[in-house]
Design a protein around this motif. Structure first.
Motif, PDB file in Angstrom:
ATOM      1  N   ALA A   1       0.945  -1.073   0.050  1.00 43.06           N
ATOM      2  CA  ALA A   1       0.002   0.046   0.069  1.00 43.06           C
ATOM      3  C   ALA A   1       0.914   1.349  -0.154  1.00 43.06           C
ATOM      4  O   ALA A   1       0.999   2.056  -1.037  1.00 43.06           O
ATOM      5  N   ASP A   2       1.692   1.525   1.052  1.00 41.70           N
ATOM      6  CA  ASP A   2       2.473   2.606   1.155  1.00 41.70           C
ATOM      7  C   ASP A   2       3.537   2.663   0.229  1.00 41.70           C
ATOM      8  O   ASP A   2       3.695   3.802  -0.305  1.00 41.70           O
ATOM      9  N   THR A   3       4.112   1.729  -0.101  1.00 42.41           N
ATOM     10  CA  THR A   3       5.143   1.460  -1.168  1.00 42.41           C
ATOM     11  C   THR A   3       4.781   1.919  -2.680  1.00 42.41           C
ATOM     12  O   THR A   3       5.217   2.617  -3.165  1.00 42.41           O
ATOM     13  N   TYR A   4       3.406   1.340  -2.822  1.00 38.06           N
ATOM     14  CA  TYR A   4       2.706   1.578  -4.169  1.00 38.06           C
ATOM     15  C   TYR A   4       2.539   3.020  -4.224  1.00 38.06           C
ATOM     16  O   TYR A   4       2.560   3.780  -5.242  1.00 38.06           O
ATOM     17  N   HIS A   5       1.886   3.819  -3.239  1.00 32.59           N
ATOM     18  CA  HIS A   5       1.689   5.082  -3.235  1.00 32.59           C
ATOM     19  C   HIS A   5       2.822   5.880  -3.334  1.00 32.59           C
ATOM     20  O   HIS A   5       2.723   6.926  -4.101  1.00 32.59           O
ATOM     21  N   GLU A   6       3.918   5.629  -2.797  1.00 27.40           N
ATOM     22  CA  GLU A   6       5.130   6.305  -2.917  1.00 27.40           C
ATOM     23  C   GLU A   6       5.687   6.185  -4.256  1.00 27.40           C
ATOM     24  O   GLU A   6       6.113   7.173  -4.923  1.00 27.40           O
ATOM     25  N   VAL A   7       5.604   5.053  -5.163  1.00 16.14           N
ATOM     26  CA  VAL A   7       5.848   5.093  -6.501  1.00 16.14           C
ATOM     27  C   VAL A   7       4.962   5.973  -7.352  1.00 16.14           C
ATOM     28  O   VAL A   7       5.278   6.703  -8.117  1.00 16.14           O
ATOM     29  N   LEU A   8       3.662   5.961  -7.138  1.00 15.40           N
ATOM     30  CA  LEU A   8       2.678   6.471  -8.099  1.00 15.40           C
ATOM     31  C   LEU A   8       2.823   8.073  -7.723  1.00 15.40           C
ATOM     32  O   LEU A   8       2.491   8.926  -8.713  1.00 15.40           O
ATOM     33  N   SER A   9       3.116   8.523  -6.555  1.00 13.46           N
ATOM     34  CA  SER A   9       3.260   9.970  -5.936  1.00 13.46           C
ATOM     35  C   SER A   9       4.192  10.724  -7.005  1.00 13.46           C
ATOM     36  O   SER A   9       4.323  11.971  -7.035  1.00 13.46           O
ATOM     37  N   ARG A  10       5.378  10.021  -7.412  1.00 10.15           N
ATOM     38  CA  ARG A  10       6.335  10.466  -7.937  1.00 10.15           C
ATOM     39  C   ARG A  10       6.013  10.868  -9.565  1.00 10.15           C
ATOM     40  O   ARG A  10       7.019  11.376 -10.233  1.00 10.15           O
ATOM     41  N   HIS A  11       4.975  10.307  -9.982  1.00 10.39           N
ATOM     42  CA  HIS A  11       4.625  10.227 -11.453  1.00 10.39           C
ATOM     43  C   HIS A  11       3.295  10.492 -11.842  1.00 10.39           C
ATOM     44  O   HIS A  11       2.566  10.336 -10.749  1.00 10.39           O
ATOM     45  N   ALA A  12       2.882  10.881 -13.072  1.00  9.48           N
ATOM     46  CA  ALA A  12       1.604  11.030 -13.551  1.00  9.48           C
ATOM     47  C   ALA A  12       1.152  10.166 -14.621  1.00  9.48           C
ATOM     48  O   ALA A  12       1.314  10.571 -15.357  1.00  9.48           O
ATOM     49  N   TYR A  13       0.949   8.777 -14.259  1.00 13.18           N
ATOM     50  CA  TYR A  13       0.617   7.908 -15.313  1.00 13.18           C
ATOM     51  C   TYR A  13      -1.011   7.662 -15.210  1.00 13.18           C
ATOM     52  O   TYR A  13      -1.612   7.945 -14.348  1.00 13.18           O
ATOM     53  N   PRO A  14      -1.342   7.078 -16.550  1.00 20.28           N
ATOM     54  CA  PRO A  14      -2.644   6.848 -16.435  1.00 20.28           C
ATOM     55  C   PRO A  14      -3.136   5.438 -15.693  1.00 20.28           C
ATOM     56  O   PRO A  14      -2.034   5.009 -15.336  1.00 20.28           O
ATOM     57  N   ASP A  15      -4.278   5.456 -15.253  1.00 17.95           N
ATOM     58  CA  ASP A  15      -4.762   4.557 -14.521  1.00 17.95           C
ATOM     59  C   ASP A  15      -4.261   3.095 -15.089  1.00 17.95           C
ATOM     60  O   ASP A  15      -4.229   2.230 -14.245  1.00 17.95           O
ATOM     61  N   ALA A  16      -4.200   2.770 -16.169  1.00 15.67           N
ATOM     62  CA  ALA A  16      -4.160   1.480 -16.502  1.00 15.67           C
ATOM     63  C   ALA A  16      -2.653   1.107 -16.198  1.00 15.67           C
ATOM     64  O   ALA A  16      -2.399   0.094 -16.006  1.00 15.67           O
ATOM     65  N   VAL A  17      -1.784   2.116 -16.493  1.00 16.29           N
ATOM     66  CA  VAL A  17      -0.329   1.872 -16.314  1.00 16.29           C
ATOM     67  C   VAL A  17      -0.057   1.909 -14.842  1.00 16.29           C
ATOM     68  O   VAL A  17       0.518   1.028 -14.383  1.00 16.29           O
ATOM     69  N   ASN A  18      -0.774   2.445 -13.706  1.00 18.43           N
ATOM     70  CA  ASN A  18      -0.828   2.638 -12.420  1.00 18.43           C
ATOM     71  C   ASN A  18      -1.186   1.129 -11.993  1.00 18.43           C
ATOM     72  O   ASN A  18      -0.452   0.678 -11.208  1.00 18.43           O
ATOM     73  N   ALA A  19      -2.162   0.535 -12.599  1.00 16.64           N
ATOM     74  CA  ALA A  19      -2.432  -0.957 -12.155  1.00 16.64           C
ATOM     75  C   ALA A  19      -1.432  -1.914 -12.568  1.00 16.64           C
ATOM     76  O   ALA A  19      -0.917  -2.893 -11.659  1.00 16.64           O
ATOM     77  N   LEU A  20      -0.750  -1.606 -13.938  1.00 15.38           N
ATOM     78  CA  LEU A  20       0.231  -2.829 -14.099  1.00 15.38           C
ATOM     79  C   LEU A  20       1.552  -2.495 -13.341  1.00 15.38           C
ATOM     80  O   LEU A  20       2.237  -3.247 -13.009  1.00 15.38           O
ATOM     81  N   LEU A  21       1.984  -1.039 -12.809  1.00 14.42           N
ATOM     82  CA  LEU A  21       3.023  -0.960 -11.877  1.00 14.42           C
ATOM     83  C   LEU A  21       2.713  -1.675 -10.797  1.00 14.42           C
ATOM     84  O   LEU A  21       3.836  -2.200  -9.905  1.00 14.42           O
ATOM     85  N   GLY A  22       1.695  -1.660 -10.120  1.00 23.24           N
ATOM     86  CA  GLY A  22       1.267  -2.468  -9.032  1.00 23.24           C
ATOM     87  C   GLY A  22       1.495  -3.897  -8.961  1.00 23.24           C
ATOM     88  O   GLY A  22       1.982  -4.514  -8.194  1.00 23.24           O
ATOM     89  N   GLU A  23       0.884  -4.346 -10.150  1.00 21.98           N
ATOM     90  CA  GLU A  23       1.314  -5.772 -10.358  1.00 21.98           C
ATOM     91  C   GLU A  23       2.805  -6.118 -10.427  1.00 21.98           C
ATOM     92  O   GLU A  23       3.140  -7.292  -9.883  1.00 21.98           O
ATOM     93  N   LEU A  24       3.785  -5.155 -11.177  1.00 20.24           N
ATOM     94  CA  LEU A  24       4.809  -5.491 -11.445  1.00 20.24           C
ATOM     95  C   LEU A  24       5.598  -5.331  -9.964  1.00 20.24           C
ATOM     96  O   LEU A  24       6.680  -6.009  -9.686  1.00 20.24           O
ATOM     97  N   LEU A  25       5.214  -4.347  -8.932  1.00 20.33           N
ATOM     98  CA  LEU A  25       6.002  -4.364  -7.656  1.00 20.33           C
ATOM     99  C   LEU A  25       5.694  -5.647  -6.777  1.00 20.33           C
ATOM    100  O   LEU A  25       6.488  -5.979  -6.212  1.00 20.33           O
TER     101      LEU A  25
END
Length: 291
Positions: free
Chosen positions: A23-47
Motif C-alpha cells: 500500500a504505502d510503497t505503491y503510493h510512494e511510487v505513484l506519487s512521483r509520477h502521473a501515469y494513466p490508471d491502466a499503467v498504475n495498475a500494471l506498475l502495482g502488479e509489477l511491484l
C-alpha cells in the motif's frame, strides 16, 4: 502491517508459497509520477511480482524485472533487494496515444519481452529473457520460471491504484519429503478461486485461511517492505562518465553545467563544469546532491 511479504508451506509436501501486500510503497511510487490508471495498475502488479521473485530466488543482491514493449507503453521496470526496498517506473511511447483506462497488459505493451536481471553482491550477473506471449503479466512470468528455472510456478497478481497484491505457488524439485501426490494440483486449484478484491482487501492470513483452511499450512513471520531508491552520486557519476568525454564537453559548452535526475525518485544531481572535468579525469570524483 500494510506492506509485507509472507512465506508459507504445506507440511509434508514439496509445495511452497508466498503472499505479498503493498500500500504505502505503491503510493510512494505513484506519487512521483502521473501515469494513466491502466499503467498504475500494471506498475502495482509489477511491484508485487518483483517482491515475490526476490524472496523466491533468495538473492543476496538486486533483482529487476523489465517489460520492454513496442506498444503505447514501451517500458515497465521494477527493482527489489533483500532489504525489502522496492522501486518502479514506467515509460510511455512518445509517439503513442495515452492509453485507455481499461487497456489490458498486451493492449499496452504489444509485442516485446520480459528481461529479469539478478545482480548478486558477489558472483556473476545473470539475465533471463522471455517473449511476451501471454495476455497477462502473471502468465508471462510463469513462462519465465518454466523456461529459465524449470520449476512449476503459478502467480496471481492484482492492483487497483490503491493497493497491490500477489500470490505465488511453487513446486520444488525435491519430492523425497512429499507425502501428498495431489498437493500441487490441489493447491493451485484452490488458489484459482481467489477473487481480486480478496487478494487486495483481506489480511494475508485471512486469504490463506480462506483458501487453505482444510490444509496443513505452516506460515512464517512476515517481512516488511518499503519504497527505497538505490540511486547515488557514485552511480550517477558512472552513468555520466559512460557518455564519453566528447559528449560531456558538448553539454557543458551548451549549458555551462549538467543537472541530471533519478527517474525513480526524482533526486537531482548537479555538476559544475569543474566537477565534470574532474569526473573525466577521475570517474570516482565527488559531486553534490541537490534535493
Amino acid at each position: 502491517m500494510s506492506d509485507q511479504i509472507q512465506r508459507f508451506m504445506f507440511d509434508q509436501t514439496n509445495v511452497r508459497g508466498e503472499i505479498v501486500t503493498l500500500a504505502d510503497t505503491y503510493h510512494e511510487v505513484l506519487s512521483r509520477h502521473a501515469y494513466p490508471d491502466a499503467v498504475n495498475a500494471l506498475l502495482g502488479e509489477l511491484l508485487a511480482a518483483v517482491a515475490l521473485l526476490t524472496d523466491t530466488v533468495k538473492l543476496d543482491g538486486t533483482l529487476s524485472i523489465e517489460v520492454r514493449g513496442q506498444g503505447d507503453l514501451s517500458l515497465l521496470m521494477a527493482e527489489s533487494n533483500p532489504g525489502g526496498e522496492l522501486r518502479a517506473i514506467a515509460r510511455l511511447n512518445e509517439e503513442g496515444a495515452l492509453p485507455d483506462d481499461s487497456a489490458g497488459f498486451r493492449d499496452l505493451v504489444g509485442e516485446g519481452q520480459i528481461v529479469i536481471t539478478l545482480d548478486p553482491k558477489e558472483g556473476k550477473r545473470y539475465q533471463g529473457i522471455v517473449a511476451l506471449e501471454f495476455d497477462t503479466l502473471a502468465k508471462c512470468l510463469e513462462a519465465y520460471f518454466s523456461q529459465s528455472e524449470q520449476l512449476p510456478t503459478r502467480l496471481w497478481l492484482a492492483a487497483d491504484g490503491e493497493r497491490a497484491g500477489g500470490l505465488l505457488l511453487q513446486r520444488l524439485p525435491d519430492a523425497s519429503q512429499n507425502q501428498d501426490i495431489d498437493a500441487w494440483e490441489r493447491s493451485v486449484y484452490l488458489a484459482d478461486t481467489i477473487k481480486r478484491e480478496e487478494l487486495l482487501g483481506l489480511e494475508q492470513r485471512e486469504v490463506l485461511y480462506r483458501l487453505y483452511h482444510e490444509e496443513t499450512v505452516r506460515v512464517f513471520d512476515p517481512k516488511a517492505l518499503r519504497f527505497g531508491c538505490t540511486c547515488s552520486r557514485e552511480r550517477m557519476s558512472h552513468a555520466l562518465y559512460s557518455l564519453g568525454e566528447a559528449e560531456l564537453k558538448d553539454i557543458l559548452e551548451e549549458q555551462g553545467s549538467i543537472e541530471t535526475q533519478c527517474h525513480f525518485c526524482h533526486t537531482k544531481y548537479h555538476y559544475t563544469a569543474a566537477e565534470i572535468e574532474a569526473l573525466i579525469d577521475d570517474p570516482g570524483s565527488s559531486a553534490p546532491v541537490i534535493h
